[in-house]
Write an enzyme that holds these catalytic residues in place. Structure first.
Site, mmCIF file in Angstrom:
data_model
loop_
_atom_site.group_PDB
_atom_site.id
_atom_site.type_symbol
_atom_site.label_atom_id
_atom_site.label_comp_id
_atom_site.label_asym_id
_atom_site.label_seq_id
_atom_site.Cartn_x
_atom_site.Cartn_y
_atom_site.Cartn_z
ATOM 1 N N THR A 245 0.645 -1.330 -0.073
ATOM 2 C CA THR A 245 0.068 0.021 -0.168
ATOM 3 C C THR A 245 0.989 0.991 -0.011
ATOM 4 O O THR A 245 0.485 2.358 -0.668
ATOM 5 C CB THR A 245 -1.000 0.096 1.237
ATOM 6 N N ALA B 11 -2.531 7.127 6.019
ATOM 7 C CA ALA B 11 -1.961 6.820 7.363
ATOM 8 C C ALA B 11 -0.943 5.396 7.350
ATOM 9 O O ALA B 11 0.088 5.536 7.742
ATOM 10 C CB ALA B 11 -2.826 6.758 8.363
ATOM 11 N N TYR B 12 -1.717 4.374 6.803
ATOM 12 C CA TYR B 12 -1.101 3.102 6.780
ATOM 13 C C TYR B 12 0.227 2.949 5.942
ATOM 14 O O TYR B 12 1.087 2.557 6.391
ATOM 15 C CB TYR B 12 -2.134 1.954 6.679
ATOM 16 N N GLY B 13 -0.155 3.511 4.725
ATOM 17 C CA GLY B 13 0.906 3.343 3.872
ATOM 18 C C GLY B 13 2.118 4.080 4.142
ATOM 19 O O GLY B 13 3.279 3.736 3.886
ATOM 20 N N LYS C 152 4.252 2.514 6.781
ATOM 21 C CA LYS C 152 4.841 1.176 6.244
ATOM 22 C C LYS C 152 5.983 1.750 5.514
ATOM 23 O O LYS C 152 7.167 1.054 5.603
ATOM 24 C CB LYS C 152 3.938 0.299 5.570
#
Length: 253
Positions: free
Chosen positions: A145, A155-157, A160
């Protein structure tokens, strides 16, 4: 002889899903395992499953974004299992996906604190023990992502991708001690992915169309063996790399 006999591994977020698959695969190769998990129920069940396999295992409840709780995990691991040789930073919390304009600060904070910052905390606490024991393998977990810049994963990508940057810095700093630091980017058929596939088979089919191998990977058979390789002596000359365990969904970059 088991490839990881006598080694001690901490796997975060290993109460279920990919984390549990990683823990089981390491245990099958002889490693002693600490399950660092926020959910006490799943954490205890994971340890029971590992012990049923004949592995030596420990559960320590942990909010990975809390530095004192991270220290407690490492302290209890060393006291109970002897040291720390292997660290798998798998834990990650996130809120539902949203566009950048709709993403809240709270969502960003959650993703970064439980992913990037948690990985940072665990590395700080584990590396001294790896140096002392003469063996260190750190495996972090990123995501396609972030690599692909998928919409609605701000947020997540981003968290990461920050883990990938942290990994490269750590690989340079810890290399003189023989400690390797790598990242895996898994494309796994987790329980959540199975629900999606069953709920939207056409969406799954379209998503898999550009993937050369045409499917998500089995966590135990396709994904976890890559983590075992990085944790083992065979992976001693690979560091600072992103290993794409995703059927070709993303090529090296």
């Amino acid at each position: 002889m088991s490839r990881l006999a006598g080694k001690v591994a901490i796997v975060t977020g290993a109460g279920q899903g990919l984390g549990l698959s990683f823990a089981k695969a390491l245990a099958k190769e002889g490693a002693k395992i600490t399950i660092a998990e926020f959910n006490a129920e799943t954490g205890e069940k994971a340890v029971e499953e590992l012990k049923a396999m004949g592995a030596e295992a420990l559960f320590v409840q942990c909010d990975v974004s809390n530095e004192e709780q991270v220290k407690d995990v490492v302290t209890k691991t060393v006291e109970t299992l002897g040291t720390v040789n292997i660290l798998v930073n798998n834990a990650q919390a996130s809120k539902p996906t949203a566009s950048i304009l709709e993403t809240t600060y709270e969502s960003m904070e959650l993703a970064w604190k439980t992913g990037t910052v948690a990985s940072f905390f665990f590395m700080q606490q584990c590396v001294p023990h790896m140096k002392e024991s003469g063996y260190g393998r750190i495996i972090n977990v990123c995501s396609d992502t972030g690599i692909d810049g998928m919409e609605k994963f701000a947020a997540y990508g981003s968290a990461k991708e920050a883990i990938r940057g942290l990994t490269r810095v750590a690989a340079r700093e810890f290399g003189e001690f023989g400690i390797t630091v790598n990242v895996v980017s898994p494309g796994a058929l987790t329980p959540a992915a199975k629900l999606w596939m069953e709920k939207d088979p056409e969406g799954y089919r379209k998503t898999m169309e550009p993937v050369p191998l045409g499917r998500l990977g089995d966590p135990d058979v396709d994904i976890a063996p890559g983590v075992v390789f990085l944790a083992s002596e065979e992976g001693r000359f690979m560091t600072g790399q992103t290993v794409f365990l995703n059927g070709g969904h993303t090529f090296g970059r």
